[in-house]
Motif scaffolding. Structure first.
Motif, PDB file in Angstrom:
ATOM      1  N   THR A  31      -4.398 -31.269   0.568  1.00  0.00           N
ATOM      2  CA  THR A  31      -5.132 -31.455  -0.678  1.00  0.00           C
ATOM      3  C   THR A  31      -5.009 -30.255  -1.609  1.00  0.00           C
ATOM      4  O   THR A  31      -5.278 -30.365  -2.796  1.00  0.00           O
ATOM      5  CB  THR A  31      -6.621 -31.757  -0.425  1.00  0.00           C
ATOM      6  OG1 THR A  31      -7.186 -30.691   0.348  1.00  0.00           O
ATOM      7  CG2 THR A  31      -6.787 -33.070   0.308  1.00  0.00           C
ATOM      8  N   ARG A  63      -2.894 -36.554  -1.431  1.00  0.00           N
ATOM      9  CA  ARG A  63      -2.170 -37.523  -2.261  1.00  0.00           C
ATOM     10  C   ARG A  63      -0.856 -37.002  -2.825  1.00  0.00           C
ATOM     11  O   ARG A  63      -0.142 -37.750  -3.482  1.00  0.00           O
ATOM     12  CB  ARG A  63      -3.069 -37.964  -3.404  1.00  0.00           C
ATOM     13  CG  ARG A  63      -4.275 -38.725  -2.914  1.00  0.00           C
ATOM     14  CD  ARG A  63      -5.086 -39.267  -4.042  1.00  0.00           C
ATOM     15  NE  ARG A  63      -6.168 -40.083  -3.499  1.00  0.00           N
ATOM     16  CZ  ARG A  63      -7.415 -40.008  -3.878  1.00  0.00           C
ATOM     17  NH1 ARG A  63      -7.764 -39.176  -4.836  1.00  0.00           N
ATOM     18  NH2 ARG A  63      -8.322 -40.772  -3.342  1.00  0.00           N
ATOM     19  N   ASP A  64      -0.521 -35.755  -2.581  1.00  0.00           N
ATOM     20  CA  ASP A  64       0.696 -35.168  -3.135  1.00  0.00           C
ATOM     21  C   ASP A  64       1.919 -35.863  -2.536  1.00  0.00           C
ATOM     22  O   ASP A  64       2.216 -35.712  -1.357  1.00  0.00           O
ATOM     23  CB  ASP A  64       0.729 -33.672  -2.841  1.00  0.00           C
ATOM     24  CG  ASP A  64       1.888 -32.981  -3.508  1.00  0.00           C
ATOM     25  OD1 ASP A  64       3.047 -33.364  -3.262  1.00  0.00           O
ATOM     26  OD2 ASP A  64       1.637 -32.031  -4.279  1.00  0.00           O
ATOM     27  N   LYS A  65       2.624 -36.623  -3.355  1.00  0.00           N
ATOM     28  CA  LYS A  65       3.737 -37.444  -2.867  1.00  0.00           C
ATOM     29  C   LYS A  65       4.906 -36.609  -2.371  1.00  0.00           C
ATOM     30  O   LYS A  65       5.557 -36.974  -1.392  1.00  0.00           O
ATOM     31  CB  LYS A  65       4.188 -38.420  -3.943  1.00  0.00           C
ATOM     32  CG  LYS A  65       3.135 -39.469  -4.192  1.00  0.00           C
ATOM     33  CD  LYS A  65       3.570 -40.479  -5.207  1.00  0.00           C
ATOM     34  CE  LYS A  65       2.365 -41.354  -5.477  1.00  0.00           C
ATOM     35  NZ  LYS A  65       2.620 -42.660  -5.795  1.00  0.00           N
ATOM     36  N   LEU A  66       5.167 -35.485  -3.006  1.00  0.00           N
ATOM     37  CA  LEU A  66       6.265 -34.641  -2.550  1.00  0.00           C
ATOM     38  C   LEU A  66       5.957 -34.039  -1.182  1.00  0.00           C
ATOM     39  O   LEU A  66       6.800 -34.043  -0.285  1.00  0.00           O
ATOM     40  CB  LEU A  66       6.557 -33.538  -3.573  1.00  0.00           C
ATOM     41  CG  LEU A  66       7.691 -32.585  -3.195  1.00  0.00           C
ATOM     42  CD1 LEU A  66       9.002 -33.348  -2.980  1.00  0.00           C
ATOM     43  CD2 LEU A  66       7.862 -31.515  -4.253  1.00  0.00           C
ATOM     44  N   ARG A  68       3.887 -35.267   1.015  1.00  0.00           N
ATOM     45  CA  ARG A  68       3.917 -36.378   1.971  1.00  0.00           C
ATOM     46  C   ARG A  68       5.357 -36.659   2.414  1.00  0.00           C
ATOM     47  O   ARG A  68       5.621 -36.853   3.591  1.00  0.00           O
ATOM     48  CB  ARG A  68       3.308 -37.640   1.368  1.00  0.00           C
ATOM     49  CG  ARG A  68       1.810 -37.650   1.363  1.00  0.00           C
ATOM     50  CD  ARG A  68       1.299 -38.981   0.845  1.00  0.00           C
ATOM     51  NE  ARG A  68      -0.129 -39.098   1.011  1.00  0.00           N
ATOM     52  CZ  ARG A  68      -0.774 -40.237   1.055  1.00  0.00           C
ATOM     53  NH1 ARG A  68      -0.129 -41.374   0.917  1.00  0.00           N
ATOM     54  NH2 ARG A  68      -2.080 -40.266   1.218  1.00  0.00           N
ATOM     55  N   LEU A  69       6.270 -36.692   1.461  1.00  0.00           N
ATOM     56  CA  LEU A  69       7.674 -36.930   1.785  1.00  0.00           C
ATOM     57  C   LEU A  69       8.211 -35.824   2.683  1.00  0.00           C
ATOM     58  O   LEU A  69       8.901 -36.096   3.679  1.00  0.00           O
ATOM     59  CB  LEU A  69       8.509 -37.031   0.515  1.00  0.00           C
ATOM     60  CG  LEU A  69      10.025 -37.163   0.728  1.00  0.00           C
ATOM     61  CD1 LEU A  69      10.353 -38.432   1.505  1.00  0.00           C
ATOM     62  CD2 LEU A  69      10.740 -37.136  -0.608  1.00  0.00           C
ATOM     63  N   ASN A  76       8.894 -37.462  11.237  1.00  0.00           N
ATOM     64  CA  ASN A  76       9.192 -38.884  11.382  1.00  0.00           C
ATOM     65  C   ASN A  76       9.646 -39.278  12.783  1.00  0.00           C
ATOM     66  O   ASN A  76       9.503 -40.426  13.169  1.00  0.00           O
ATOM     67  CB  ASN A  76      10.212 -39.342  10.336  1.00  0.00           C
ATOM     68  CG  ASN A  76      11.561 -38.699  10.519  1.00  0.00           C
ATOM     69  OD1 ASN A  76      11.696 -37.661  11.157  1.00  0.00           O
ATOM     70  ND2 ASN A  76      12.572 -39.304   9.935  1.00  0.00           N
ATOM     71  N   PHE A  84      -0.706 -41.302   6.943  1.00  0.00           N
ATOM     72  CA  PHE A  84      -1.061 -40.658   5.682  1.00  0.00           C
ATOM     73  C   PHE A  84      -2.317 -41.323   5.147  1.00  0.00           C
ATOM     74  O   PHE A  84      -2.385 -42.556   5.087  1.00  0.00           O
ATOM     75  CB  PHE A  84       0.079 -40.811   4.661  1.00  0.00           C
ATOM     76  CG  PHE A  84       1.317 -40.073   5.052  1.00  0.00           C
ATOM     77  CD1 PHE A  84       1.474 -38.735   4.746  1.00  0.00           C
ATOM     78  CD2 PHE A  84       2.328 -40.713   5.739  1.00  0.00           C
ATOM     79  CE1 PHE A  84       2.615 -38.051   5.111  1.00  0.00           C
ATOM     80  CE2 PHE A  84       3.484 -40.041   6.107  1.00  0.00           C
ATOM     81  CZ  PHE A  84       3.626 -38.705   5.797  1.00  0.00           C
ATOM     82  N   ASP A  86      -5.746 -40.705   2.140  1.00  0.00           N
ATOM     83  CA  ASP A  86      -6.129 -40.001   0.918  1.00  0.00           C
ATOM     84  C   ASP A  86      -7.329 -39.079   1.089  1.00  0.00           C
ATOM     85  O   ASP A  86      -7.458 -38.103   0.362  1.00  0.00           O
ATOM     86  CB  ASP A  86      -6.436 -41.008  -0.194  1.00  0.00           C
ATOM     87  CG  ASP A  86      -5.189 -41.758  -0.645  1.00  0.00           C
ATOM     88  OD1 ASP A  86      -4.075 -41.214  -0.521  1.00  0.00           O
ATOM     89  OD2 ASP A  86      -5.331 -42.893  -1.115  1.00  0.00           O
TER      90      ASP A  86
END
Length: 104
Positions: A31, A63-66, A68-69, A76, A84, A86
């Motif tokens: 976060t 929520r940071d998409k980068l 998370r990726l 993985n 994941f 929020d």
């Protein structure tokens, strides 16, 4: 990378002996802005807790998409389920779900 080795040692030390009957969830809070090394393979290899049988979930909150990726690429192929969410409330609900007993 040195910080990630320190994190791994702290987590493994906190979990203790892998032979115990406990099941754990690891919570990663993204976060607040942070950065990860771009070399995912060394990062993945440095996090030994992700290969333990007693860790049921790795829960990533934020929520940071980068980020998370980046964490998806890092974890993985790990043994625990990678989830994941929020909010911390969602993470706590997942972490505290009772284990389902196997059919007898």
């Amino acid at each position: 990378m040195e910080e990630f080795h320190v994190i791994n040692e702290a987590v493994v030390g906190e979990l203790g002996d892998e032979g115990a009957q406990h099941r754990y969830a690891i919570l990663i809070d993204i976060t607040h802005p942070a950065s990860l090394p771009q070399a995912f393979q060394p990062l993945r290899e440095s996090q030994a807790y992700a290969r333990r049988r007693d860790v049921k979930y790795i829960l990533v909150v934020g929520r940071d998409k980068l980020l998370r990726l980046m964490l998806l690429l890092t974890f993985n192929l790990c043994r625990p389920a990678l989830r994941f969410v929020d909010t911390m409330e969602e993470a706590f609900r997942i972490a505290h779900r009772p284990a389902i007993a196997p059919h007898e």
